[in-house]
Design a protein around this motif. Structure first.
Motif, PDB file in Angstrom:
ATOM      1  N   THR A  62       0.473  -1.049   0.033  1.00 57.53           N
ATOM      2  CA  THR A  62       0.142  -0.119   0.114  1.00 57.53           C
ATOM      3  C   THR A  62       0.719   1.192  -0.046  1.00 57.53           C
ATOM      4  O   THR A  62       0.554   2.618  -0.957  1.00 57.53           O
ATOM      5  N   SER A  64       1.037   3.062   2.164  1.00 55.84           N
ATOM      6  CA  SER A  64       0.337   3.882   3.302  1.00 55.84           C
ATOM      7  C   SER A  64       0.887   3.251   4.845  1.00 55.84           C
ATOM      8  O   SER A  64       1.549   2.519   5.067  1.00 55.84           O
ATOM      9  N   ASP A  65      -0.315   4.313   5.709  1.00 57.98           N
ATOM     10  CA  ASP A  65       0.309   3.418   7.214  1.00 57.98           C
ATOM     11  C   ASP A  65      -0.205   2.232   7.592  1.00 57.98           C
ATOM     12  O   ASP A  65      -0.047   1.121   8.154  1.00 57.98           O
ATOM     13  N   LYS A 377       9.268   3.566  -2.990  1.00 57.88           N
ATOM     14  CA  LYS A 377       9.228   4.053  -2.744  1.00 57.88           C
ATOM     15  C   LYS A 377       9.625   5.526  -3.542  1.00 57.88           C
ATOM     16  O   LYS A 377       8.904   6.399  -3.952  1.00 57.88           O
ATOM     17  N   LEU A 381       5.476   6.404  -4.397  1.00 58.65           N
ATOM     18  CA  LEU A 381       5.154   7.784  -3.911  1.00 58.65           C
ATOM     19  C   LEU A 381       6.152   8.549  -3.716  1.00 58.65           C
ATOM     20  O   LEU A 381       5.607   9.830  -3.950  1.00 58.65           O
ATOM     21  N   GLU A 390       0.665  13.939  -4.196  1.00 60.09           N
ATOM     22  CA  GLU A 390       0.529  12.486  -3.041  1.00 60.09           C
ATOM     23  C   GLU A 390      -0.687  12.384  -2.597  1.00 60.09           C
ATOM     24  O   GLU A 390      -1.359  11.162  -2.630  1.00 60.09           O
ATOM     25  N   ARG A 391      -1.332  13.472  -2.799  1.00 61.77           N
ATOM     26  CA  ARG A 391      -2.863  13.037  -2.049  1.00 61.77           C
ATOM     27  C   ARG A 391      -3.788  12.475  -3.476  1.00 61.77           C
ATOM     28  O   ARG A 391      -4.929  12.234  -2.741  1.00 61.77           O
ATOM     29  N   ALA A 395       0.182   5.796  -3.519  1.00 61.18           N
ATOM     30  CA  ALA A 395       0.346   5.224  -2.561  1.00 61.18           C
ATOM     31  C   ALA A 395      -1.752   4.011  -2.705  1.00 61.18           C
ATOM     32  O   ALA A 395      -2.339   5.401  -3.838  1.00 61.18           O
ATOM     33  N   ASP A 397      -4.831   3.872  -0.930  1.00 59.06           N
ATOM     34  CA  ASP A 397      -5.118   3.645   0.201  1.00 59.06           C
ATOM     35  C   ASP A 397      -6.991   4.722  -0.359  1.00 59.06           C
ATOM     36  O   ASP A 397      -7.018   5.007  -1.750  1.00 59.06           O
ATOM     37  N   LYS A 400      -7.550   8.034  -3.143  1.00 63.26           N
ATOM     38  CA  LYS A 400      -6.545   8.206  -3.642  1.00 63.26           C
ATOM     39  C   LYS A 400      -7.940   7.808  -5.398  1.00 63.26           C
ATOM     40  O   LYS A 400      -8.056   6.803  -5.660  1.00 63.26           O
TER      41      LYS A 400
END
Length: 456
Positions: A62, A64-65, A377, A381, A390-391, A395, A397, A400
């Motif tokens: 992902t 992401s977190d 990344k 990313l 990047e919004r 990634a 998520d 997106k």
């Protein structure tokens, strides 16, 4: 829901069927096919419609977190990702793609290069990657976006290798400034540019010195004077003569750079030149920088980190190709990342036809000390972060844009291939001109294509 599994063999079969052999003696039919093919080639590209898709049974990276998820599902509805996880609801009308335990990642993002602006490097008429400032009367005002060809043959090559976005960066000609870079998507469309004027390209160091009389000091001085002129330029007044050190068009193009609205991408390699470049921030407080090249960046990593400047580099560069790069090492990327620098990777070799090799560069970076996730990344990313998108991108998520690639293995292994590439939720063709040529001529024992048959 509809189940769908597309194996690499199926992709190859489709490519092999791309050129049906016409029957001898059916002249009317052949002409009809030829006319239809010509019309299809000349017609404007019609974007495919996004749909609901669920990619299941996948190892999902992902970025992401959430990290990397095993046996997970990615749901795409329209242009966007609506769910990522191990236990997510699949829409009833979704097409289901069983990844078969394969990998799913964000689309690759080439952070610099000339994709879509060079067809044949040795033929000037097919190149739109640079401008002669002396002949045109401007250089910083040059926008490479006007010359991007969405039908360039190199675009499908990179798309079928998992690249979904790219930055197109002009090359400095006879001036310090190359011009303004643009971002493109690789989806079949009439216009590939989705964000213009994302960076101003300038060359310093040895290359910049050659363009300003042979001295690094002259190159830096010319850049400072140009930025000062841009900082003082006012509204256009046709009653007054412009007496600035650069053409007025260039000063107007550089004004957003001085205001910090557009980053200045500086092509530079030597550690001392990097240090002098970073000092520009002290003189122009709102100036934002991107270092491109930075073969000796590891020597001044602490300064780069303190300045908050990202770096775009080739992680395989380890030869002293010039006196600018005597300190080149394949540990450059690992040392910069360890220091805290945001790094993005470009490939070795041609940046106009081979941007898809960024994943091979990332794999080599892993072999030289970069953690796997950090390497990925650097080709997804981080380029999105560098260009401020990047919004939406970079990634997997919820919310997106659905730039998603399904792989049959670890994407940083050279023998791995994509099986599906989605750009903004649209499943893109997994064929290129090279694949079609291979399919046409790979069967040397069979009957040749009609045009190559000898008359009886």
């Amino acid at each position: 829901m509809t189940a769908l599994t597309l194996a690499p063999a199926t992709v190859a079969a489709r490519a092999a069927n791309a050129f049906p052999r016409p029957r001898v003696g059916r002249l009317t039919r052949r002409l009809g096919v030829a006319v239809a093919a010509l019309a299809a080639a000349l017609a404007p590209a019609v974007p495919a419609m996004a749909q609901s898709v669920a990619i299941t049974n996948a190892r999902v990276v992902t970025l992401s977190d959430a990290g990397t998820l095993a046996n997970a599902t990615v749901v795409i509805e329209g242009r966007r990702i609506t769910a990522v996880g191990a236990n997510v609801s699949i829409p009833r009308d979704a097409t289901v793609i069983d990844a078969g335990g394969g990998w799913v990642t964000p689309g690759l993002f080439a952070p610099a290069g000339r994709l879509g602006t060079v067809e044949v490097g040795a033929v000037d008429g097919t190149r739109d990657d640079q401008v002669s400032g002396e002949a045109a009367g401007f250089s910083a005002a040059f926008k490479v976006s006007y010359g991007v060809n969405p039908r360039a043959t190199a675009i499908p090559v990179s798309r079928t290798e998992g690249v979904t976005r790219a930055a197109v960066t002009p090359v400095p000609g006879d001036s310090l400034f190359g011009g303004q870079a643009a971002l493109i998507h690789l989806r079949p469309a009439a216009d590939a540019v989705f964000k213009d004027s994302v960076a101003m390209v300038v060359s310093l160091g040895e290359a910049g010195a050659r363009r300003t009389g042979g001295s690094r000091g002259a190159a830096m001085g010319a850049l400072i004077r140009a930025l000062q002129a841009a900082d003082t330029i006012g509204p256009l007044d046709l009653t007054q003569r412009w007496d600035g050190p650069i053409p007025r068009a260039d000063a107007e193009a550089l004004a957003p750079v001085v205001r910090g609205e557009i980053p200045l991408m500086v092509q530079v390699h030597r550690a001392s030149d990097i240090t002098q470049t970073l000092k520009l921030i002290e003189r122009f407080e709102r100036l934002r920088l991107i270092l491109h090249g930075a073969a000796e960046g590891w020597m001044v990593a602490d300064r780069i980190v303190r300045a908050g400047v990202p770096v775009i580099l080739d992680p395989t560069a380890n030869l002293p190709a010039s006196f600018d790069r005597l300190g080149a090492t394949q540990r450059n990327a690992a040392r910069l990342i360890e220091a805290g620098v945001t790094v993005a990777f470009v490939p070795a070799g041609s940046d106009s036809h081979l941007p898809h090799l960024i994943r091979q560069s990332a794999g080599n970076a892993v072999a030289n000390g970069v953690a796997w996730e950090e390497a990925f990344k650097a080709i997804s990313l981080n380029p999105a972060r560098i260009y401020g998108v990047e919004r939406e991108l970079g990634a997997l998520d919820r919310g997106k844009l659905a730039d998603v690639v399904v792989w049959d293995g670890d994407p940083l292994e050279v023998r791995t291939n994509p099986t599906h590439v989605f750009i903004e939720g649209v499943a893109t063709p997994m064929t290129s001109r090279q694949m079609k040529l291979h399919a046409r001529y790979s069967d040397l024992d069979g009957a040749p294509p009609f045009a190559y048959r000898r008359p009886e």
